[in-house]
Design an enzyme around this catalytic site. Structure first.
Site, PDB file in Angstrom:
ATOM      1  N   CYS A 167       0.831  -1.202   0.000  1.00  0.00           N
ATOM      2  CA  CYS A 167       0.000   0.000   0.000  1.00  0.00           C
ATOM      3  C   CYS A 167       0.873   1.262   0.000  1.00  0.00           C
ATOM      4  O   CYS A 167       1.330   1.706   1.059  1.00  0.00           O
ATOM      5  CB  CYS A 167      -0.927  -0.004   1.217  1.00  0.00           C
ATOM      6  N   CYS A 200      -0.460   4.130   2.056  1.00  0.00           N
ATOM      7  CA  CYS A 200      -0.246   4.010   3.501  1.00  0.00           C
ATOM      8  C   CYS A 200       1.217   4.276   3.870  1.00  0.00           C
ATOM      9  O   CYS A 200       1.496   4.920   4.873  1.00  0.00           O
ATOM     10  CB  CYS A 200      -0.601   2.600   3.983  1.00  0.00           C
ATOM     11  N   ASP A 201       2.152   3.779   3.059  1.00  0.00           N
ATOM     12  CA  ASP A 201       3.549   3.738   3.489  1.00  0.00           C
ATOM     13  C   ASP A 201       4.513   4.611   2.676  1.00  0.00           C
ATOM     14  O   ASP A 201       5.684   4.732   3.040  1.00  0.00           O
ATOM     15  CB  ASP A 201       4.061   2.285   3.450  1.00  0.00           C
TER      16      ASP A 201
END
Ligand code: FAD
Ligand code: NAP
Length: 333
Positions: free
Chosen positions: A136, A139-140
């Site tokens: 992701c 997300c990261d």
């Protein structure tokens, strides 16, 4: 012992399919209960811009899903934060057990559990998950400011992830196992003209390389699919974007599956092989897998559940397959 909650229609999943089913079932006065699962809002909550949701030239995925939730709630859906751990479809009412301890019983069930990211299945990938290996970018990606990253995959997700990562990373290498991408042309165009992106065609990743202390990724070892030649690509982040697998855990031993685990439904319908159980969205769709098609199937599921409930006959043997069982089984081959 936990509570028991009964509904005419239980919707499992809170992506576009689940929320759309909820809107239609609520407006049909079926007072549905929707259980959100561990990813409220579904897959679109891990992306940024959505540019193909009709009515919005551009909308952030998480924002769109909040709006869908609000819509479902406003028309009367009971939305519950819980995760279904088991589902008994052998008799009616159907019974689902939640992690919270609540038992949900329902006269009809709409399965909308969607799909989850696939992994390469390498031991080194497993070892570095959360320590440089991710599925992701939204997300990261932030953790890789000024660093080099690698993305593997050739679909829309891989290209979008690669483009998103150019906002942070100094260089993004996209590794793909063929010499052309399956992503939409408009995304490919953006990718090819981005100066931070490099493509490594005809390669797969056979190992994630990294340090032990502290645990962290330092690169990937890629193999040419024809010559076998090895190329090591240095990176601090490795993003796996090779597609998604249907989340069929609740029903894989009970419902017919095909094409790698997608729930089989009757043609032009969301009806599964068990009367009263409907499946919508990415759980059943191995072809389109879009928010709008998932929403459309959610609508179909609710309308079909409504019709099914209206036609209820007391004492019917609900464990028997529907009349189209042979046809569905044929489709699975
Ligand atoms: P999902 O969105 O997968 O939702 C599944 C739901 O089921 C989740 O809420 C989860 O919590 C719940 N669930 C699962 N198991 C359980 C359980 N046991 N108990 C309770 N709940 C459970 N499509 C587009 O049209 N446009 C885009 O721009 C686009 N961008 C994307 C970007 C990314 C990074 C990804 C991964 C996908 C993208 N897609 C896009 C595809 C789109 O997100 C999916 O087609 C769509 O979300 C599928 O909807 P769904 O309702 O079937 O399931
Ligand atoms: P996908 O379309 O299935 O693409 C997966 C990619 O990963 C393919 O290029 C595939 O290669 C590659 N791959 C698969 N297994 C691999 C392996 N073991 N090793 C190396 N490479 C591997 O998946 P997706 O990109 O996640 O998209 C899923 C669905 O969501 C699609 O329907 C997509 O359209 C939709 N989506 C839409 C948008 C959008 O509309 N903007 C954004 C994201 C996702 P091959 O090409 O060789 O098969």
């Amino acid at each position: 012992m936990g509570d028991t909650k009964h509904s005419k229609v239980l919707i499992i999943g809170s992506g576009p399919a689940g929320y759309t089913a909820a809107v239609y079932a609520s407006r049909a006065m079926l007072e549905p209960v929707l259980v959100q699962g561990i990813q409220p809002g579904g897959q679109l909550t891990i992306t940024t811009e959505v540019e193909n949701w009709p009515g919005d030239t551009e909308v952030q995925g998480p924002e769109l899903m909040v709006r869908m939730e609000e819509h479902a709630r406003a028309v009367g859906t009971e939305i519950i934060s819980d995760h279904i751990q088991s589902l008994d479809l052998s008799h009616r009412p159907f019974t689902a057990k939640g992690d919270s301890g609540t038992t949900y019983t329902a006269d009809a069930v709409i399965l909308a559990t969607g799909a989850q990211a696939k992994w390469l299945g390498l031991p080194s990938e497993e070892k570095f998950k959360g320590f440089g290996v991710s599925a992701c970018a939204t997300c990261d990606g932030f953790f890789y400011r000024g660093q080099e990253v690698v993305v593997i995959g050739g679909g829309n997700t891989a290209v979008e992830e690669a483009l998103f990562l150019t906002n942070f990373a100094s260089k993004v290498t996209l590794i793909h196992r063929r010499d052309s991408l399956r992503a939409e042309k408009i995304l490919q165009h953006r990718l090819f003209k981005n100066p931070k992106v490099e493509l490594l065609w005809d390669h797969t990743v056979e190992e994630v390389i990294g340090g032990e202390n502290p645990l962290g990724v330092e690169g990937v070892r890629a193999r040419h699919v024809e010559t076998g030649a090895i190329t090591e690509v240095p990176c601090k982040g490795f993003f796996v974007a090779i597609g998604h697998a249907p989340a069929n855990e609740l029903v894989k031993d009970r419902l017919e599956l095909h094409n790698g685990g997608y729930v089989v439904t009757k043609p032009d319908s969301t009806a599964t092989s068990i009367p009263g159980v409907f499946a919508a969205g990415d759980l059943t769709d191995h072809i389109y897998r879009q928010a709008v098609t998932s929403a459309g199937m959610g609508c179909m599921g609710a309308l079909e559940a409504e019709k099914f409930l209206a036609e209820q006959v007391e004492g019917e043997d609900v464990s028997a397959p529907l009349g189209y069982g042979a046809e569905v089984a044929g489709a699975a081959e």
